[in-house]
Write an enzyme that holds these catalytic residues in place. Structure first.
Site, PDB file in Angstrom:
ATOM      1  N   LYS A  22     -27.882   2.525 -10.787  1.00  0.00           N
ATOM      2  CA  LYS A  22     -27.123   2.866  -9.570  1.00  0.00           C
ATOM      3  C   LYS A  22     -25.676   2.416  -9.699  1.00  0.00           C
ATOM      4  O   LYS A  22     -24.748   3.170  -9.412  1.00  0.00           O
ATOM      5  CB  LYS A  22     -27.759   2.166  -8.355  1.00  0.00           C
ATOM      6  CG  LYS A  22     -26.883   2.205  -7.107  1.00  0.00           C
ATOM      7  CD  LYS A  22     -27.515   1.503  -5.926  1.00  0.00           C
ATOM      8  CE  LYS A  22     -27.295   0.035  -5.836  1.00  0.00           C
ATOM      9  NZ  LYS A  22     -26.013  -0.410  -5.259  1.00  0.00           N
ATOM     10  N   ASN A  23     -25.494   1.174 -10.139  1.00  0.00           N
ATOM     11  CA  ASN A  23     -24.141   0.623 -10.115  1.00  0.00           C
ATOM     12  C   ASN A  23     -23.247   1.117 -11.248  1.00  0.00           C
ATOM     13  O   ASN A  23     -22.054   0.804 -11.297  1.00  0.00           O
ATOM     14  CB  ASN A  23     -24.186  -0.910 -10.067  1.00  0.00           C
ATOM     15  CG  ASN A  23     -24.665  -1.392  -8.713  1.00  0.00           C
ATOM     16  OD1 ASN A  23     -24.755  -0.612  -7.765  1.00  0.00           O
ATOM     17  ND2 ASN A  23     -24.981  -2.678  -8.625  1.00  0.00           N
ATOM     18  N   CYS A 126     -20.302  -6.900   5.021  1.00  0.00           N
ATOM     19  CA  CYS A 126     -21.637  -6.339   4.892  1.00  0.00           C
ATOM     20  C   CYS A 126     -22.618  -7.486   4.940  1.00  0.00           C
ATOM     21  O   CYS A 126     -22.228  -8.637   5.050  1.00  0.00           O
ATOM     22  CB  CYS A 126     -21.778  -5.525   3.623  1.00  0.00           C
ATOM     23  SG  CYS A 126     -21.818  -6.536   2.168  1.00  0.00           S
ATOM     24  N   ARG A 131     -16.829  -9.980   1.690  1.00  0.00           N
ATOM     25  CA  ARG A 131     -16.422  -9.043   0.637  1.00  0.00           C
ATOM     26  C   ARG A 131     -15.033  -8.427   0.863  1.00  0.00           C
ATOM     27  O   ARG A 131     -14.901  -7.242   1.175  1.00  0.00           O
ATOM     28  CB  ARG A 131     -17.492  -7.965   0.442  1.00  0.00           C
ATOM     29  CG  ARG A 131     -18.823  -8.576   0.097  1.00  0.00           C
ATOM     30  CD  ARG A 131     -19.894  -7.546  -0.075  1.00  0.00           C
ATOM     31  NE  ARG A 131     -19.900  -6.919  -1.391  1.00  0.00           N
ATOM     32  CZ  ARG A 131     -20.737  -5.943  -1.717  1.00  0.00           C
ATOM     33  NH1 ARG A 131     -21.580  -5.463  -0.839  1.00  0.00           N
ATOM     34  NH2 ARG A 131     -20.697  -5.427  -2.934  1.00  0.00           N
ATOM     35  N   ASP A 317     -27.735  -9.899  -8.252  1.00  0.00           N
ATOM     36  CA  ASP A 317     -28.604  -8.817  -7.772  1.00  0.00           C
ATOM     37  C   ASP A 317     -30.079  -9.041  -8.119  1.00  0.00           C
ATOM     38  O   ASP A 317     -30.928  -8.226  -7.751  1.00  0.00           O
ATOM     39  CB  ASP A 317     -28.138  -7.460  -8.338  1.00  0.00           C
ATOM     40  CG  ASP A 317     -26.829  -7.005  -7.716  1.00  0.00           C
ATOM     41  OD1 ASP A 317     -26.406  -7.588  -6.702  1.00  0.00           O
ATOM     42  OD2 ASP A 317     -26.221  -6.052  -8.260  1.00  0.00           O
ATOM     43  N   ARG A 409     -31.868   3.234  -0.963  1.00  0.00           N
ATOM     44  CA  ARG A 409     -30.481   3.264  -1.449  1.00  0.00           C
ATOM     45  C   ARG A 409     -30.419   2.963  -2.939  1.00  0.00           C
ATOM     46  O   ARG A 409     -29.543   3.475  -3.631  1.00  0.00           O
ATOM     47  CB  ARG A 409     -29.642   2.211  -0.721  1.00  0.00           C
ATOM     48  CG  ARG A 409     -29.402   2.524   0.732  1.00  0.00           C
ATOM     49  CD  ARG A 409     -28.448   1.521   1.307  1.00  0.00           C
ATOM     50  NE  ARG A 409     -27.187   1.561   0.577  1.00  0.00           N
ATOM     51  CZ  ARG A 409     -26.145   0.779   0.833  1.00  0.00           C
ATOM     52  NH1 ARG A 409     -26.205  -0.091   1.800  1.00  0.00           N
ATOM     53  NH2 ARG A 409     -25.045   0.871   0.138  1.00  0.00           N
TER      54      ARG A 409
HETATM   55  C1  EPZ Z   1     -20.770  -5.049  -7.394  1.00  0.00           C
HETATM   56  O1  EPZ Z   1     -20.214  -5.254  -6.096  1.00  0.00           O
HETATM   57  C2  EPZ Z   1     -22.135  -4.466  -7.187  1.00  0.00           C
HETATM   58  N1  EPZ Z   1     -22.040  -3.206  -6.464  1.00  0.00           N
HETATM   59  C3  EPZ Z   1     -23.013  -5.445  -6.410  1.00  0.00           C
HETATM   60  O2  EPZ Z   1     -24.316  -4.895  -6.314  1.00  0.00           O
HETATM   61  C4  EPZ Z   1     -23.081  -6.759  -7.185  1.00  0.00           C
HETATM   62  O3  EPZ Z   1     -23.820  -7.699  -6.428  1.00  0.00           O
HETATM   63  C5  EPZ Z   1     -21.682  -7.288  -7.444  1.00  0.00           C
HETATM   64  O4  EPZ Z   1     -20.888  -6.284  -8.115  1.00  0.00           O
HETATM   65  C6  EPZ Z   1     -21.665  -8.546  -8.312  1.00  0.00           C
HETATM   66  O5  EPZ Z   1     -22.290  -8.292  -9.537  1.00  0.00           O
HETATM   67  C7  EPZ Z   1     -21.819  -2.076  -7.132  1.00  0.00           C
HETATM   68  O6  EPZ Z   1     -21.616  -2.056  -8.344  1.00  0.00           O
HETATM   69  C8  EPZ Z   1     -21.823  -0.813  -6.345  1.00  0.00           C
HETATM   70  P1  EPZ Z   1     -17.513  -8.025  -6.850  1.00  0.00           P
HETATM   71  P2  EPZ Z   1     -18.658  -5.596  -5.936  1.00  0.00           P
HETATM   72  O7  EPZ Z   1     -16.204  -7.469  -6.491  1.00  0.00           O
HETATM   73  O8  EPZ Z   1     -17.914  -4.921  -7.001  1.00  0.00           O
HETATM   74  C9  EPZ Z   1     -15.189 -11.415  -4.363  1.00  0.00           C
HETATM   75  C10 EPZ Z   1     -26.277  -4.180  -5.200  1.00  0.00           C
HETATM   76  O9  EPZ Z   1     -27.211  -4.746  -4.578  1.00  0.00           O
HETATM   77  N2  EPZ Z   1     -14.062 -10.490  -4.185  1.00  0.00           N
HETATM   78  O10 EPZ Z   1     -17.811  -8.224  -8.298  1.00  0.00           O
HETATM   79  O11 EPZ Z   1     -18.307  -5.315  -4.536  1.00  0.00           O
HETATM   80  C11 EPZ Z   1     -16.439 -10.946  -3.625  1.00  0.00           C
HETATM   81  O12 EPZ Z   1     -16.389 -11.280  -2.257  1.00  0.00           O
HETATM   82  C12 EPZ Z   1     -24.848  -4.567  -4.995  1.00  0.00           C
HETATM   83  O13 EPZ Z   1     -26.470  -3.231  -5.990  1.00  0.00           O
HETATM   84  C13 EPZ Z   1     -12.923 -10.935  -3.547  1.00  0.00           C
HETATM   85  O14 EPZ Z   1     -12.841 -12.090  -3.121  1.00  0.00           O
HETATM   86  O15 EPZ Z   1     -18.678  -7.163  -6.178  1.00  0.00           O
HETATM   87  C14 EPZ Z   1     -17.526 -11.684  -4.374  1.00  0.00           C
HETATM   88  O16 EPZ Z   1     -17.611 -13.009  -3.941  1.00  0.00           O
HETATM   89  C15 EPZ Z   1     -24.658  -5.591  -3.925  1.00  0.00           C
HETATM   90  N3  EPZ Z   1     -11.885 -10.069  -3.391  1.00  0.00           N
HETATM   91  C16 EPZ Z   1     -17.011 -11.664  -5.818  1.00  0.00           C
HETATM   92  O17 EPZ Z   1     -15.601 -11.406  -5.726  1.00  0.00           O
HETATM   93  C17 EPZ Z   1     -11.944  -8.787  -3.850  1.00  0.00           C
HETATM   94  O18 EPZ Z   1     -10.963  -8.046  -3.679  1.00  0.00           O
HETATM   95  C18 EPZ Z   1     -17.622 -10.646  -6.740  1.00  0.00           C
HETATM   96  O19 EPZ Z   1     -17.708  -9.389  -6.081  1.00  0.00           O
HETATM   97  C19 EPZ Z   1     -13.078  -8.348  -4.519  1.00  0.00           C
HETATM   98  C20 EPZ Z   1     -14.147  -9.224  -4.676  1.00  0.00           C
END
Ligand code: EPZ
Length: 430
Positions: A22-23, A126, A131, A317, A409
């Site tokens: 998915k991701n 969310c 996030r 995840d 989803r």
């Molecule tokens: C991706 O989300 C995945 N989603 C998530 O999977 C996964 O949990 C996550 O990466 C971590 O591996 C998809 O690929 C669609 P991040 P993403 O930006 O990209 C902080 C699932 O269940 N951050 O790597 O949104 C953030 O808050 C989902 O399939 C900031 O602070 O995650 C978090 O603490 C859920 N500022 C950390 O970075 C930003 O601008 C990592 O989040 C961006 C992120």
């Protein structure tokens, strides 16, 4: 609303096909906005998130066509879908669409790179945490974008209609921000260097697809990506890589039930850390030509501490699913969540099965119990929901999982795959 009913106690046995990730699929679909040529993806999983993202892309003018599907097809293979963004008809991604799926915010990168302008609704918080999107915006600013926030929308403009290469150093690893800045940089003028880039396999998969489309990217699968901008990208055909989180989920489910399952199409290298942890709990993991075999005989489940980390660490995840396994361990395991601040919503629901879990801040201490008892439960996110299915598979009696639209989803035909390995599981509709 659909629910899942399952009766625990059966050991999972047999073969279970692993779908496309998915991701990886979501950013690959979004990459179609970068070119006026056709991008064809194969091994696309059948998921509600894929359908939702199709709606969003159609709104921008992307033609979407499902290829080669035969009437009444029931096979477990992935779909082949092509995306053709000959003309971008709208550079706005509205709240009604973006609020339904956070990853749709990522269209900001390609729209800005190709059209020089994008207006995208802020995704908001969310269930798993606030996030924010600050890394995305700083990254795009480093590529010359002018960004303002107005009435809940990010307004982004590339002066002169084109981004320019720049240096982006993320303060923390972010999968989404890496996807977005990498996509944007492919069409920028000059060179971009992304430091502290996410090394998640889905980032590498997107990068490989972009290269097939004509992008110049080096450092793929490392934390430094260098992108030499090109004037235009072309079409490509790309096969989505197997889903490592689905793999890990069914590996844990097999361990939980003391079963023996070949996860067909799975790749061990995509989740080596998690499978190593599973091996320490007393599960046998073997690579076979067709995939990865997971087996646990009647032995105890050993408690093993884990801390979630960016790739190649233990994935956030899989944290909920692993916690479900630890509820049946022979001791106490500590689980620390370091990626998201609010990702323990499954704890209260696992407690309904009789699990013994104490949470303090980002730490959960899980003490195994001799038996879980089936219950009626629900969860507020995808991975939390599937952790309840895992608990139910090992629980005595009947479990009902509510709100399964979360499962739809991200898990392609979950109940059919588990039933195919002997689980007593069915979907109750209506
Ligand atoms: C991706 O989300 C995945 N989603 C998530 O999977 C996964 O949990 C996550 O990466 C971590 O591996 C998809 O690929 C669609 P991040 P993403 O930006 O990209 C902080 C699932 O269940 N951050 O790597 O949104 C953030 O808050 C989902 O399939 C900031 O602070 O995650 C978090 O603490 C859920 N500022 C950390 O970075 C930003 O601008 C990592 O989040 C961006 C992120």
């Amino acid at each position: 609303m659909d629910r899942i009913r399952l009766v625990g106690g059966n050991r999972l046995r047999g073969e279970l096909p692993i779908s496309g990730a998915k991701n990886a699929t979501l950013p690959l679909m979004i990459a179609s906005l970068l070119t006026d040529q056709r991008l064809t993806l194969s091994n696309v999983p059948r998921l509600a998130d894929v359908v939702q993202l199709q709606r969003i892309l159609v709104n921008h003018g992307v033609g979407v066509s499902l290829e080669g599907r035969r009437r009444g097809e029931t096979g477990m293979g992935g779909q082949r879908i092509s995306f053709h963004a000959a003309d971008i008809v709208d550079t706005t991604a509205p709240y009604e669409l973006v609020s339904k799926m956070r990853a749709s915010f990522w269209v900001i990168g390609p729209l800005l790179a190709r059209e020089g302008v994008a207006r995208v609704s802020l995704p908001g918080g969310c269930a798993i945490g606030t996030r924010p999107v600050d890394f995305y915006l700083k990254g795009l600013e480093a590529l010359g974008a002018e960004i303002s926030i107005d009435a809940g929308y990010v307004q982004a403009l590339a002066p002169g209609g084109r981004l320019r290469g720049g240096l982006v150093r993320f303060p923390k690893v972010s999968v989404g921000a890496t996807h977005v800045v990498m996509m944007a940089a492919t069409l920028a003028q000059g060179q971009t260097r992304i430091e502290n880039a996410a090394r998640e396999p889905e980032v590498g998969d997107l990068a490989r697809c972009l290269v097939a489309m004509g992008a110049k990217i080096t450092g793929i699968d490392t934390d430094i990506l260098t992108i030499e901008g090109v004037d235009r990208l072309g079409g490509a055909t790309h096969e989505v890589l197997p889903d490592r989180i689905e793999t890990g989920t069914y590996a844990i489910a097999t361990a939980m039930t003391g079963g023996d399952v070949l996860l067909r199409g799975a790749r061990r290298d995509l989740l080596a850390t998690a499978l190593d942890v599973l091996a320490l709990t007393g599960t046998t993991i073997t690579e076979e030509p067709g995939g990865v075999r997971v087996a646990r005989n009647g032995n105890a489940i050993h408690p093993v501490d884990v801390e979630t980390e960016a790739f190649p660490g233990f994935p956030t995840d899989l944290q909920a699913q692993y916690m479900a396994l630890m509820t049946r361990s022979s001791g106490t395991a500590n689980i620390r969540e370091t990626i998201f601040e609010n990702r323990f919503m499954h704890v209260a629901e696992l407690a309904r099965f009789g699990a013994d879990i104490r949470v303090e801040g980002q730490n959960a201490s899980v003490t195994g119990v001799s038996e879980l008892i089936g219950a009626e439960v629900m969860a507020t996110d995808l991975r939390a929901s599937v952790s309840l299915v895992i608990a139910g598979l090992a629980a005595r009696g009947e479990t009902i999982v509510n709100r399964i639209y979360h499962l739809d989803r991200g898990f392609d035909r979950l109940e059919a795959k588990l039933a195919g390995c002997g689980a007593e599981i069915e979907r109750l509709t209506g």
